[in-house]
Scaffold this motif. Structure first.
Motif, PDB file in Angstrom:
ATOM      1  N   CYS A 145       3.025   6.464  22.872  1.00 39.64           N
ATOM      2  CA  CYS A 145       2.425   7.266  23.944  1.00 39.64           C
ATOM      3  C   CYS A 145       1.903   6.353  25.054  1.00 39.64           C
ATOM      4  N   PRO A 146       2.401   6.474  26.275  1.00 44.41           N
ATOM      5  CA  PRO A 146       1.926   5.601  27.355  1.00 44.41           C
ATOM      6  C   PRO A 146       0.497   5.905  27.785  1.00 44.41           C
ATOM      7  N   LEU A 147      -0.010   7.093  27.399  1.00 48.80           N
ATOM      8  CA  LEU A 147      -1.384   7.468  27.746  1.00 48.80           C
ATOM      9  C   LEU A 147      -2.372   7.200  26.613  1.00 48.80           C
ATOM     10  N   GLY A 148      -1.848   6.813  25.444  1.00 49.25           N
ATOM     11  CA  GLY A 148      -2.712   6.406  24.339  1.00 49.25           C
ATOM     12  C   GLY A 148      -3.306   7.522  23.513  1.00 49.25           C
ATOM     13  N   HIS A 149      -2.926   8.801  23.772  1.00 47.08           N
ATOM     14  CA  HIS A 149      -3.569   9.891  23.027  1.00 47.08           C
ATOM     15  C   HIS A 149      -2.603  10.707  22.159  1.00 47.08           C
ATOM     16  N   LEU A 150      -1.315  10.698  22.470  1.00 47.65           N
ATOM     17  CA  LEU A 150      -0.290  11.447  21.731  1.00 47.65           C
ATOM     18  C   LEU A 150      -0.668  12.926  21.582  1.00 47.65           C
ATOM     19  N   ASP A 151      -1.225  13.503  22.644  1.00 46.05           N
ATOM     20  CA  ASP A 151      -1.645  14.905  22.589  1.00 46.05           C
ATOM     21  C   ASP A 151      -0.485  15.850  22.288  1.00 46.05           C
ATOM     22  N   CYS A 152       0.729  15.466  22.685  1.00 46.28           N
ATOM     23  CA  CYS A 152       1.866  16.359  22.486  1.00 46.28           C
ATOM     24  C   CYS A 152       2.107  16.665  21.015  1.00 46.28           C
ATOM     25  N   LEU A 153       1.660  15.779  20.115  1.00 45.96           N
ATOM     26  CA  LEU A 153       1.800  16.014  18.681  1.00 45.96           C
ATOM     27  C   LEU A 153       0.454  16.149  17.984  1.00 45.96           C
ATOM     28  N   GLU A 154      -0.555  15.413  18.441  1.00 47.37           N
ATOM     29  CA  GLU A 154      -1.883  15.521  17.834  1.00 47.37           C
ATOM     30  C   GLU A 154      -2.419  16.951  17.934  1.00 47.37           C
ATOM     31  N   LYS A 155      -2.147  17.614  19.060  1.00 46.44           N
ATOM     32  CA  LYS A 155      -2.679  18.961  19.285  1.00 46.44           C
ATOM     33  C   LYS A 155      -1.747  20.070  18.806  1.00 46.44           C
ATOM     34  N   LEU A 156      -0.671  19.681  18.132  1.00 46.06           N
ATOM     35  CA  LEU A 156       0.242  20.666  17.541  1.00 46.06           C
ATOM     36  C   LEU A 156      -0.312  21.047  16.177  1.00 46.06           C
ATOM     37  N   ASP A 157      -0.919  22.214  16.093  1.00 46.60           N
ATOM     38  CA  ASP A 157      -1.713  22.614  14.935  1.00 46.60           C
ATOM     39  C   ASP A 157      -0.848  22.929  13.720  1.00 46.60           C
ATOM     40  N   PRO A 158      -1.245  22.461  12.524  1.00 47.04           N
ATOM     41  CA  PRO A 158      -0.480  22.784  11.307  1.00 47.04           C
ATOM     42  C   PRO A 158      -0.345  24.278  11.046  1.00 47.04           C
ATOM     43  N   GLN A 159      -1.345  25.065  11.424  1.00 53.41           N
ATOM     44  CA  GLN A 159      -1.259  26.513  11.192  1.00 53.41           C
ATOM     45  C   GLN A 159      -0.144  27.139  12.027  1.00 53.41           C
ATOM     46  N   ARG A 160       0.042  26.618  13.227  1.00 56.38           N
ATOM     47  CA  ARG A 160       1.144  27.124  14.038  1.00 56.38           C
ATOM     48  C   ARG A 160       2.488  26.762  13.411  1.00 56.38           C
ATOM     49  N   VAL A 161       2.599  25.548  12.909  1.00 53.66           N
ATOM     50  CA  VAL A 161       3.848  25.125  12.272  1.00 53.66           C
ATOM     51  C   VAL A 161       4.093  25.942  11.019  1.00 53.66           C
ATOM     52  N   LEU A 162       3.030  26.225  10.253  1.00 55.58           N
ATOM     53  CA  LEU A 162       3.163  27.049   9.068  1.00 55.58           C
ATOM     54  C   LEU A 162       3.682  28.444   9.435  1.00 55.58           C
ATOM     55  N   LYS A 163       3.108  29.023  10.458  1.00 50.24           N
ATOM     56  CA  LYS A 163       3.530  30.361  10.879  1.00 50.24           C
ATOM     57  C   LYS A 163       4.979  30.362  11.331  1.00 50.24           C
ATOM     58  N   GLU A 164       5.406  29.322  12.022  1.00 51.94           N
ATOM     59  CA  GLU A 164       6.785  29.236  12.504  1.00 51.94           C
ATOM     60  C   GLU A 164       7.760  29.011  11.348  1.00 51.94           C
ATOM     61  N   SER A 165       7.300  28.339  10.292  1.00 57.92           N
ATOM     62  CA  SER A 165       8.196  27.892   9.224  1.00 57.92           C
ATOM     63  C   SER A 165       8.410  28.934   8.133  1.00 57.92           C
ATOM     64  N   LEU A 166       7.384  29.667   7.781  1.00 58.99           N
ATOM     65  CA  LEU A 166       7.500  30.578   6.650  1.00 58.99           C
ATOM     66  C   LEU A 166       8.510  31.686   6.927  1.00 58.99           C
ATOM     67  N   PRO A 167       9.308  32.032   5.931  1.00 60.49           N
ATOM     68  CA  PRO A 167      10.293  33.124   6.106  1.00 60.49           C
ATOM     69  C   PRO A 167       9.611  34.428   6.466  1.00 60.49           C
TER      70      PRO A 167
END
Length: 330
Positions: free
Chosen positions: A308-330
């Motif tokens: 990350c050139p800005l040092g924070h990696l917000d594009c992935l750090e702020k990607l919440d596991p609950q959102r990924v869970l909701k997207e992933s579950l059948p």
């Protein structure tokens, strides 16, 4: 007709070349198609029925080794290929087919290789925004439009192969399986944080899923971090690529960074959640109707940087596991 593919040096790129192979067989039904490929991507090619054989390319990234390239060129010359499709755009990738005297050498003009490629396509990045489209364009006449839609990449994994892999690794077949692919060879700016993977693993375990992390030996420390925080068995570095293909084929769904194994999962037709940070799903999306792309689409991404050139990696750090869970579950 006997043709050769000079394959890419990355697993994901090699998967995305599969639509080209399908198109070549459609145009020449009796085609005998071989591939010149690094040994780390060869297992992917061997899971494609369009490829009759794989010739080992022993050269590492950036390695010139002119005497060894000359020897390999002589070996290829003896096989009397009619044409070759050079997928990478480097000068080195076009050198061996030229030295082998293959009559038709097809590719994009690339870097300083006008004399090496004699059927030259000019890349139009606007007309061909995706890497898979650029590869597939090489099946067409120079200047001809690319027919769409593209065939989807496909890899083979049979029940017999899957059972053999489970037996070789001493693994039982889980009733409910999720595979994580937490690595990304390009760099940390493409990796979802391990604590997020671990949180997701705990949520999945509570729902009765077994979780396996797959990747290369370089990904083993990442797999260890996830296993230490969440119930995910770390198989990173414990499998061959062939075995990883078979284990992914068993999964109910897969959660991946933008990586080579993401494209493998897509080509196996598994339900897939692809996590994008520094890279763009517009250029290298998972080509599958069962894939979902999750991205925060921040103003600073995609930056296409390894870190990350800005040092924070917000594009992935702020990607919440609950959102990924909701997207992933059948």
């Amino acid at each position: 007709m006997k043709a050769l593919i000079v394959a890419p040096s990355w697993i994901g790129d090699t998967v995305m070349a599969h639509p080209l192979f399908v198109r070549l067989h459609e145009r020449d039904p009796g085609l005998e198609l071989h591939a010149l490929a690094p040994r780390w991507v060869a297992p992917v090619l061997r899971r494609m029925p369009e490829i009759a054989g794989v010739v080992d390319s022993p050269f590492g990234h950036g390695q010139l080794s002119l005497p060894a390239r000359w020897r390999l060129a002589r070996e290829l010359a003896a096989q009397k290929f009619d044409r070759v499709y050079v997928l990478p755009n480097s000068l080195k990738s076009a050198l061996i087919p030229f030295l082998a005297g293959i009559p038709q050498r097809i590719g994009f003009t690339g870097e300083s290789r006008v004399g090496l490629i004699n059927v030259r396509h000019t890349l139009d990045k606007v007309a061909l925004p995706q890497m898979a489209e650029r590869f597939a364009q090489l099946a067409e006449a120079v200047g001809a439009p690319l027919p769409r839609p593209l065939p989807l990449p496909r890899l083979a994994s049979t029940p017999v192969q899957q059972d053999a892999t489970l037996a070789a690794l001493g693994l039982p077949r889980p009733p409910k399986l999720v595979v994580f692919c937490p690595g990304a060879e390009y760099g940390p700016a493409k990796r979802w944080p391990t604590r997020h993977f671990a949180t997701l693993a705990r949520e999945l375990a509570a729902r009765g899923y077994t979780v396996w992390s797959l990747g290369s030996p370089k990904d083993a420390p990442v797999g260890d971090e996830i296993a230490a925080q969440g119930p995910a068995d770390n198989l990173c570095g414990r499998t061959s690529l062939d075995q990883a293909i078979d284990l992914i084929a068993l999964a109910d769904f897969v959660v991946c960074n933008d990586s080579g194994l993401m494209h493998v999962a897509a080509a196996l037709g598994r339900p897939l959640t692809a996590l994008y940070g520094s890279s763009s799903p517009g250029f290298t999306p998972p080509l599958s109707p069962t894939a979902k792309v999750v991205s925060l689409q921040l103003d600073c991404s995609p930056c296409f940087q390894r870190e990350c050139p800005l040092g924070h990696l917000d594009c992935l750090e702020k990607l919440d596991p609950q959102r990924v869970l909701k997207e992933s579950l059948p």
